[in-house]
Scaffold this motif. Structure first.
Motif, PDB file in Angstrom:
ATOM      1  N   ALA A 189     -32.755   3.181   5.999  1.00 33.28           N
ATOM      2  CA  ALA A 189     -32.941   2.458   4.732  1.00 33.28           C
ATOM      3  C   ALA A 189     -34.132   2.975   3.942  1.00 33.28           C
ATOM      4  O   ALA A 189     -34.440   2.444   2.867  1.00 33.28           O
ATOM      5  N   GLN A 190     -34.766   4.027   4.424  1.00 37.06           N
ATOM      6  CA  GLN A 190     -35.979   4.531   3.781  1.00 37.06           C
ATOM      7  C   GLN A 190     -35.722   4.921   2.333  1.00 37.06           C
ATOM      8  O   GLN A 190     -34.754   5.595   2.011  1.00 37.06           O
ATOM      9  N   GLY A 191     -36.602   4.447   1.447  1.00 38.76           N
ATOM     10  CA  GLY A 191     -36.537   4.802   0.038  1.00 38.76           C
ATOM     11  C   GLY A 191     -35.573   3.983  -0.791  1.00 38.76           C
ATOM     12  O   GLY A 191     -35.511   4.156  -2.015  1.00 38.76           O
ATOM     13  N   LEU A 192     -34.823   3.078  -0.173  1.00 33.67           N
ATOM     14  CA  LEU A 192     -33.813   2.309  -0.909  1.00 33.67           C
ATOM     15  C   LEU A 192     -34.366   1.018  -1.494  1.00 33.67           C
ATOM     16  O   LEU A 192     -33.700   0.368  -2.302  1.00 33.67           O
ATOM     17  N   PHE A 193     -35.572   0.609  -1.091  1.00 31.46           N
ATOM     18  CA  PHE A 193     -36.205  -0.590  -1.649  1.00 31.46           C
ATOM     19  C   PHE A 193     -37.712  -0.385  -1.610  1.00 31.46           C
ATOM     20  O   PHE A 193     -38.224   0.482  -0.908  1.00 31.46           O
ATOM     21  N   HIS A 194     -38.432  -1.230  -2.371  1.00 28.70           N
ATOM     22  CA  HIS A 194     -39.850  -0.986  -2.594  1.00 28.70           C
ATOM     23  C   HIS A 194     -40.741  -2.191  -2.295  1.00 28.70           C
ATOM     24  O   HIS A 194     -41.960  -2.051  -2.269  1.00 28.70           O
ATOM     25  N   ARG A 195     -40.143  -3.363  -2.099  1.00 36.73           N
ATOM     26  CA  ARG A 195     -40.829  -4.552  -1.604  1.00 36.73           C
ATOM     27  C   ARG A 195     -39.819  -5.357  -0.797  1.00 36.73           C
ATOM     28  O   ARG A 195     -38.597  -5.171  -0.947  1.00 36.73           O
ATOM     29  N   ALA A 196     -40.325  -6.276   0.038  1.00 35.12           N
ATOM     30  CA  ALA A 196     -39.436  -7.068   0.888  1.00 35.12           C
ATOM     31  C   ALA A 196     -39.973  -8.486   1.022  1.00 35.12           C
ATOM     32  O   ALA A 196     -41.171  -8.678   1.228  1.00 35.12           O
ATOM     33  N   ILE A 197     -39.060  -9.466   0.913  1.00 33.25           N
ATOM     34  CA  ILE A 197     -39.408 -10.880   1.067  1.00 33.25           C
ATOM     35  C   ILE A 197     -38.508 -11.480   2.137  1.00 33.25           C
ATOM     36  O   ILE A 197     -37.282 -11.453   2.010  1.00 33.25           O
ATOM     37  N   SER A 198     -39.125 -12.018   3.188  1.00 34.74           N
ATOM     38  CA  SER A 198     -38.360 -12.684   4.246  1.00 34.74           C
ATOM     39  C   SER A 198     -38.710 -14.167   4.244  1.00 34.74           C
ATOM     40  O   SER A 198     -39.853 -14.542   4.506  1.00 34.74           O
ATOM     41  N   GLN A 199     -37.719 -15.003   3.942  1.00 37.84           N
ATOM     42  CA  GLN A 199     -37.883 -16.454   3.898  1.00 37.84           C
ATOM     43  C   GLN A 199     -37.288 -17.054   5.177  1.00 37.84           C
ATOM     44  O   GLN A 199     -36.089 -16.947   5.408  1.00 37.84           O
ATOM     45  N   SER A 200     -38.126 -17.669   5.996  1.00 39.79           N
ATOM     46  CA  SER A 200     -37.676 -18.281   7.256  1.00 39.79           C
ATOM     47  C   SER A 200     -36.828 -17.308   8.064  1.00 39.79           C
ATOM     48  O   SER A 200     -35.778 -17.659   8.587  1.00 39.79           O
ATOM     49  N   HIS A 206     -40.266  -4.754  17.690  1.00 41.77           N
ATOM     50  CA  HIS A 206     -40.813  -4.712  16.333  1.00 41.77           C
ATOM     51  C   HIS A 206     -42.339  -4.623  16.315  1.00 41.77           C
ATOM     52  O   HIS A 206     -42.920  -4.024  15.416  1.00 41.77           O
ATOM     53  N   ARG A 207     -43.019  -5.248  17.300  1.00 44.41           N
ATOM     54  CA  ARG A 207     -44.483  -5.235  17.279  1.00 44.41           C
ATOM     55  C   ARG A 207     -45.007  -3.797  17.367  1.00 44.41           C
ATOM     56  O   ARG A 207     -45.871  -3.389  16.576  1.00 44.41           O
ATOM     57  N   ALA A 208     -44.489  -3.054  18.348  1.00 41.84           N
ATOM     58  CA  ALA A 208     -44.941  -1.673  18.513  1.00 41.84           C
ATOM     59  C   ALA A 208     -44.565  -0.828  17.301  1.00 41.84           C
ATOM     60  O   ALA A 208     -45.356   0.008  16.844  1.00 41.84           O
ATOM     61  N   GLN A 209     -43.372  -1.051  16.764  1.00 41.38           N
ATOM     62  CA  GLN A 209     -42.927  -0.257  15.628  1.00 41.38           C
ATOM     63  C   GLN A 209     -43.781  -0.535  14.396  1.00 41.38           C
ATOM     64  O   GLN A 209     -44.179   0.379  13.671  1.00 41.38           O
ATOM     65  N   LEU A 210     -44.083  -1.814  14.146  1.00 43.47           N
ATOM     66  CA  LEU A 210     -44.916  -2.167  12.996  1.00 43.47           C
ATOM     67  C   LEU A 210     -46.332  -1.623  13.156  1.00 43.47           C
ATOM     68  O   LEU A 210     -46.911  -1.051  12.228  1.00 43.47           O
ATOM     69  N   ALA A 211     -46.905  -1.800  14.344  1.00 40.24           N
ATOM     70  CA  ALA A 211     -48.277  -1.373  14.576  1.00 40.24           C
ATOM     71  C   ALA A 211     -48.429   0.140  14.458  1.00 40.24           C
ATOM     72  O   ALA A 211     -49.475   0.638  14.033  1.00 40.24           O
ATOM     73  N   SER A 212     -47.371   0.882  14.820  1.00 36.64           N
ATOM     74  CA  SER A 212     -47.429   2.346  14.747  1.00 36.64           C
ATOM     75  C   SER A 212     -47.279   2.864  13.326  1.00 36.64           C
ATOM     76  O   SER A 212     -47.570   4.028  13.042  1.00 36.64           O
ATOM     77  N   GLY A 213     -46.800   2.008  12.441  1.00 34.14           N
ATOM     78  CA  GLY A 213     -46.545   2.434  11.068  1.00 34.14           C
ATOM     79  C   GLY A 213     -45.227   3.146  10.887  1.00 34.14           C
ATOM     80  O   GLY A 213     -44.921   3.620   9.776  1.00 34.14           O
ATOM     81  N   ALA A 214     -44.412   3.216  11.950  1.00 29.04           N
ATOM     82  CA  ALA A 214     -43.125   3.923  11.887  1.00 29.04           C
ATOM     83  C   ALA A 214     -42.042   3.010  11.342  1.00 29.04           C
ATOM     84  O   ALA A 214     -41.059   2.707  12.019  1.00 29.04           O
ATOM     85  N   TYR A 215     -42.237   2.548  10.134  1.00 26.85           N
ATOM     86  CA  TYR A 215     -41.258   1.685   9.468  1.00 26.85           C
ATOM     87  C   TYR A 215     -41.369   1.920   7.969  1.00 26.85           C
ATOM     88  O   TYR A 215     -42.200   2.724   7.517  1.00 26.85           O
ATOM     89  N   ASN A 216     -40.545   1.259   7.208  1.00 27.03           N
ATOM     90  CA  ASN A 216     -40.582   1.414   5.754  1.00 27.03           C
ATOM     91  C   ASN A 216     -41.757   0.605   5.215  1.00 27.03           C
ATOM     92  O   ASN A 216     -41.663  -0.611   5.020  1.00 27.03           O
ATOM     93  N   GLN A 217     -42.861   1.282   4.985  1.00 27.90           N
ATOM     94  CA  GLN A 217     -44.117   0.614   4.655  1.00 27.90           C
ATOM     95  C   GLN A 217     -44.140   0.175   3.194  1.00 27.90           C
ATOM     96  O   GLN A 217     -44.686   0.851   2.325  1.00 27.90           O
TER      97      GLN A 217
END
Length: 569
Positions: free
Chosen positions: A232-243, A342-353
């Protein structure tokens, strides 16, 4: 450059906010034609001035041999598509609905709906991913006309495959794609929808360089999946997760029988396959079905699955109506989401930042409890909590855990900017029925405030007495959401509201309540939550174990923690 959009008069009609329909209106006078990569689509104007195009295909129908395969491009067409109504739902159990039979919707469902302000030209785009446990719901249940026109944003709502059609992780299916062995077809649908938006949204007045994905409940979970998904890289530029919740499961939970050494869930691929084999007359019982399954090769299993009718695929839900919440949806498969979690992936920065806005509601659990006869007595005057202390305790422990796991934990590990919130509105009437206590700020309650349409099943909570306060709160929330879509920073909502700071500036959340909008600290940790739960004398030992079991089952059953609390798995 915007495609030609003739602004001739369009017949306007009222739409029911929430599950809205345009079919009851007089025939629209078309005047809003847009060229897309697949062909022209013709829209209409809504009563508030917003423009609308509905049921626009973003991918080919995933039926026949395309079932349980990645989405393919929508076919080209020469004729103009009259896009006057929202798309029909994806196939899901109807639970005895006499009008539809056992199935609501159809497998041919990969469409999206577009709501745009009348003067849109380079407007921010907000792509809504609906909730429903990833086995129910539909894009048509959300009316984006008010949000679009009020805030000057283009709102896109999408359908995606549900239940076992969208999430099936058996090796017989995953193995067909050695380059991308995933059973998360629903996430691939969402990626295809975002690719369509990138290619076509300019014609509808949107800016493909400012796309915000947002969703609630299972939709919020799917927002996290897209944030974590490399495709999904590059297909969106912000993200909102509600509940949103992070109900991510291991591959073992998604595939294995429920009594295996590494147990699967009741809705695992093996359990569904066993049920299908029994229903097809291939086995007499579950044990025989699992034995037969062990002798079948992947090609035979896949062919058997694709020969099933839509109704047959969904049949297990009829026998177990609560099965949906055991559905292995966003699975740690190493393709869409890292197997490390997800914790390790987020902490490593290997996600769509991208900048993220994350939040939950104060009383998430009350959305289910308020209708559960185990907790509520339905008297002549209306529903009454059987035991208020127990009711409040169960809600507190589930809802606090939900907020800690779906918001605080994500914010603590992410390296991109995070803005956190909690929705506390509980200004519902307290007589003749105490809805303020029974429902409060329940799961899903923030949606009408964000969309600015106070309907969709919540009408009894919205009264003339609370109208002024909720409309003020709604305008504030939609302003923050839209400002985030415009710039990636909700700031003061562009409307002089309290300044919203990032999580790392003080680990604080914006609290949305009827009387006040303000930042507040978020001090709870998982260890604190467990300690409070196990010491809560308002609950029985059985209830405490039930809550602990439910709250610690993802991404795999936490047998050690349950044993320490003397709780059975």
């Amino acid at each position: 450059m915007r495609s030609t959009r003739t602004l001739t008069a369009a017949l306007v009609c009222a739409a029911v906010a929430g599950a809205f329909s345009l079919s009851a209106c007089a025939a629209p006078e078309p005047g809003l034609q847009v060229e897309t990569g697949e062909g022209p689509v013709l829209g209409m104007q809504r009563e508030n001035g917003a423009h609308f195009w509905g049921a626009v295909p973003y991918a080919a129908a995933p039926v026949g041999d395309a079932r349980w395969r990645p989405p393919q491009p929508a076919p080209a067409r020469e004729a103009v598509l009259e896009a006057f109504e929202p798309g029909a739902p994806c196939a899901q159990p109807a639970y005895g609905d006499a009008e539809t039979g056992p199935v609501l919707g159809a497998e041919d469902c990969l469409t999206l709906n577009i709501h745009a302000p009348a003067d849109a030209d380079g407007a921010p785009v907000m792509v809504w991913i609906h909730g429903g446990g990833n086995y129910a719901g539909a894009a048509r249940e959300y009316d984006g006309a008010v949000l679009a026109e009020r805030e000057g944003v283009v709102v896109v709502t999408i359908n995606y495959r549900l239940g076992p059609f969208g999430w099936f992780h058996h090796p017989a299916i995953r193995g067909e794609r050695p380059d991308a062995p995933t059973g998360q077809f629903a996430v691939l649908d969402m990626i295809a929808a975002l690719q369509w938006v990138q290619a076509n949204i300019e014609g509808f007045g949107g800016d493909a360089g400012r796309v915000t994905i947002f969703g609630e409940s299972a939709g919020g979970q799917n927002i996290y999946a897209l944030v974590l998904a490399e495709p999904a890289q590059g297909l969106f530029h912000r993200a909102i997760s509600q509940s949103g919740g992070l109900w991510n499961m291991s591959l073992a939970q998604a595939v294995n029988p429920s009594d295996a050494e590494a147990p699967g869930t009741r809705a695992s691929a093996s359990e569904f396959l066993a049920a299908w084999l029994i229903a097809a007359g291939r086995a007499d019982d579950r044990a025989a079905a699992l034995e037969l399954l062990s002798t079948m090769n992947d090609g035979v299993i896949a062919a058997f699955m694709r020969d099933l009718s839509t109704e047959a695929v969904l049949a297990p839900y009829r026998d177990q109506p609560d099965l949906g919440y055991d559905l292995p949806s966003v699975v740690l498969d190493g393709v869409i989401v890292s197997q490390e979690g997800h914790r390790a992936q987020l902490a490593s920065g290997a996600y769509n930042q991208v900048p993220m806005m994350l939040g939950g509601n104060l009383n998430e659990q009350k959305a289910w409890m308020a209708y559960d006869p185990a907790y509520v007595e339905f008297t002549q005057a209306g529903p009454v909590a059987r035991a208020r202390d127990q009711y409040a305790a169960i809600d507190q422990h589930y809802s606090n855990w939900w907020n800690a796991s779906a918001v605080d934990d994500i914010a603590d590990h992410a390296v991109s900017p995070v803005y956190a919130y909690r929705f506390d509105w509980a200004d519902a009437p307290n007589e003749p029925v105490d809805l303020a206590f029974l429902v409060g700020a329940a799961h899903g309650m923030e949606i009408p405030f964000v969309f600015g349409t106070f309907a969709g099943g919540f009408e009894p909570l919205f009264t003339p007495d609370n109208r002024a306060g909720r409309e003020t709160l709604s305008r504030a929330m939609s302003a923050y959401w839209a400002e985030f879509a415009r710039s990636g920073d909700p700031g003061d909502g562009g409307a002089g509201l309290p300044q919203w700071e990032t999580w790392d500036e003080g680990r604080r959340k914006m609290i949305f309540d009827a009387g006040e909008i303000a930042l507040a600290p978020a001090p709870l940790t998982f260890d604190t939550l467990v300690d409070r739960l196990l010491a809560d004398e308002r609950l029985s030992e059985e209830e405490r174990c039930m809550i602990l079991r439910h709250n610690t089952m993802y991404p795999e059953f936490d047998l050690e923690r349950l044993a320490q609390a003397d709780c059975a798995p």
